[in-house]
Design an enzyme around this catalytic site. Sequence first.
Site, short mmCIF file in Angstrom:
data_model
loop_
_atom_site.label_atom_id
_atom_site.label_comp_id
_atom_site.label_asym_id
_atom_site.label_seq_id
_atom_site.Cartn_x
_atom_site.Cartn_y
_atom_site.Cartn_z
N ALA A 54 43.31 29.41 43.54
CA ALA A 54 43.56 30.65 44.29
C ALA A 54 44.31 30.40 45.59
O ALA A 54 45.18 31.19 45.97
CB ALA A 54 42.22 31.35 44.57
N HIS A 68 28.78 44.07 44.50
CA HIS A 68 27.52 43.39 44.18
C HIS A 68 26.71 43.09 45.44
O HIS A 68 25.85 42.21 45.42
CB HIS A 68 27.78 42.12 43.38
CG HIS A 68 28.28 42.39 41.98
ND1 HIS A 68 28.87 41.44 41.19
CD2 HIS A 68 28.25 43.53 41.24
CE1 HIS A 68 29.20 41.97 40.01
NE2 HIS A 68 28.85 43.25 40.03
C1 BJW Z 1 39.10 29.89 40.20
C2 BJW Z 1 38.93 28.80 41.01
C3 BJW Z 1 39.91 28.60 41.95
C4 BJW Z 1 37.22 28.82 39.61
N1 BJW Z 1 40.93 29.43 41.99
N2 BJW Z 1 40.07 30.75 40.20
C5 BJW Z 1 27.79 45.50 28.02
C6 BJW Z 1 28.50 46.52 28.62
C7 BJW Z 1 28.20 46.92 29.92
C8 BJW Z 1 27.20 46.31 30.65
C9 BJW Z 1 26.49 45.30 30.03
C10 BJW Z 1 26.76 44.91 28.73
N3 BJW Z 1 25.89 43.96 28.40
C11 BJW Z 1 25.09 43.72 29.46
C12 BJW Z 1 25.45 44.53 30.47
C13 BJW Z 1 24.85 44.58 31.80
C14 BJW Z 1 25.18 43.45 32.75
C15 BJW Z 1 26.25 42.50 32.26
O1 BJW Z 1 27.42 42.67 32.45
N4 BJW Z 1 25.84 41.42 31.63
C16 BJW Z 1 26.81 40.45 31.10
C17 BJW Z 1 26.31 39.04 31.36
C18 BJW Z 1 27.10 40.78 29.67
N5 BJW Z 1 25.66 44.08 33.99
C19 BJW Z 1 24.81 44.58 34.87
O2 BJW Z 1 23.60 44.54 34.70
C20 BJW Z 1 25.41 45.24 36.09
N6 BJW Z 1 24.90 46.56 36.23
C21 BJW Z 1 25.11 47.48 35.28
O3 BJW Z 1 25.74 47.27 34.26
O4 BJW Z 1 24.59 48.70 35.62
C22 BJW Z 1 24.64 49.77 34.65
C23 BJW Z 1 25.99 50.39 34.55
C24 BJW Z 1 26.38 50.88 33.34
C25 BJW Z 1 27.62 51.50 33.23
C26 BJW Z 1 28.44 51.63 34.31
C27 BJW Z 1 28.03 51.15 35.51
C28 BJW Z 1 26.81 50.52 35.62
C29 BJW Z 1 25.05 44.49 37.35
C30 BJW Z 1 25.67 43.12 37.38
C31 BJW Z 1 25.20 42.36 38.62
C32 BJW Z 1 25.80 40.96 38.67
N7 BJW Z 1 25.19 40.23 39.70
C33 BJW Z 1 25.66 38.90 40.01
C34 BJW Z 1 24.75 38.30 41.09
C35 BJW Z 1 25.02 38.98 42.44
C36 BJW Z 1 24.24 38.39 43.54
C37 BJW Z 1 24.52 36.91 43.70
O5 BJW Z 1 25.64 36.50 44.07
O6 BJW Z 1 23.58 36.15 43.45
O7 BJW Z 1 27.01 38.95 40.48
S1 BJW Z 1 25.78 37.82 38.59
C38 BJW Z 1 27.24 36.99 39.12
O8 BJW Z 1 28.32 37.26 38.18
C39 BJW Z 1 27.63 37.64 40.46
C40 BJW Z 1 29.13 37.75 40.31
O9 BJW Z 1 29.62 38.71 41.21
C41 BJW Z 1 29.29 38.09 38.85
C42 BJW Z 1 30.67 37.83 38.32
O10 BJW Z 1 30.97 36.46 38.34
P1 BJW Z 1 32.46 35.98 38.70
O11 BJW Z 1 32.79 36.32 40.09
O12 BJW Z 1 33.39 36.41 37.65
O13 BJW Z 1 32.25 34.38 38.67
P2 BJW Z 1 32.32 33.36 37.42
O14 BJW Z 1 31.65 32.12 37.85
O15 BJW Z 1 31.85 34.00 36.18
O16 BJW Z 1 33.88 33.10 37.23
C43 BJW Z 1 34.61 32.37 38.19
C44 BJW Z 1 36.08 32.43 37.81
O17 BJW Z 1 36.81 31.83 38.86
C45 BJW Z 1 36.43 31.70 36.52
O18 BJW Z 1 37.26 32.53 35.72
C46 BJW Z 1 37.18 30.46 37.00
O19 BJW Z 1 38.24 30.07 36.11
C47 BJW Z 1 37.76 30.95 38.30
N8 BJW Z 1 37.98 29.90 39.30
N9 BJW Z 1 37.76 28.15 40.62
C48 BJW Z 1 40.99 30.48 41.13
N10 BJW Z 1 39.84 27.54 42.77
#
Ligand code: BJW
Length: 227
Positions: free
Chosen positions: A210, A102
Amino acid sequence: MIFVLTGAGLSAESGLGTFRDAGGIWSRYDLEDVATPQGYARDPVRVLDFYNARRANAAGARPNAAHGALARLEREAGAMLVTQNVDGLLEAAGAADVLHMHGRLDRALCNRCRRSWEAPEVMCPFDACPNCGAQAVRPDVVWFGEMPYGLDEIEAGLARAALFVAVGTSGTVYPAAGFVDAARDAGVATLELNLERTGGRFDDARYGPASEVVPAWVDEVLGPPRT
Ligand code: BJW
């Protein structure tokens, strides 16, 4: 080969907020405003302010024990480290080769020529691209609707993996959220390390902060670190 996918939970104990936990980034900001190309086109100053603040926060953060343990796993077992995180804390802990699917907070990107470079501490909409001169700069991060980086390398890595491990990710954002199923379908063992259970279909799991569960698991794999 061990394939490790990390998310915001890895850096939570280093003081960097997660997105979807209570009080997380998406409870304070509308992701449509700050994490989509459309939001940036509407109000670049708001988006750059959001990323300037996060860049400053990340610059002051230090890696925690989980980053250190994963760096050790890369060094001693050749693990592949793929992160959704835009911070540089795995590298700060000594990891040599981290795939930032990302993007990175400390990089800027030209929307015209697609070159990237080291971001200044504070980005502004009138910054010019050092390559082509266009005033079309943006943070080099992947927003919703954009293609993540390194998907071919990731696919190849998943195909070679003997174990897939997801650390601190909620498994809600695709394509990363689909890696566990892709791994399982390919017969790869899967392990979740998280504060709490997510909806992913993992063969095995360890729950806790973690900074505790990751070093404990790495010690199981490699033996305790030599002092
Ligand atoms: C702890 C802890 C501790 C807490 N110890 N654990 C259906 C199918 C496919 C795609 C889609 C779909 N519907 C929609 C889409 C598209 C969309 C998507 O997925 N949307 C969903 C919301 C449904 N995806 C996209 O648009 C992506 N691109 C794409 O799909 O391109 C087309 C494509 C198609 C086919 C193949 C390939 C490509 C792009 C996604 C970009 C995401 N960007 C962000 C922002 C980045 C910049 C920034 O930082 O500002 O990325 S959004 C945000 O979420 C960021 C993160 O990397 C990402 C994931 O979040 P993460 O890391 O999981 O964090 P949290 O907060 O959700 O979870 C934290 C976890 O930690 C929790 O589980 C806690 O329990 C745990 N935790 N403390 C251990 N101490």
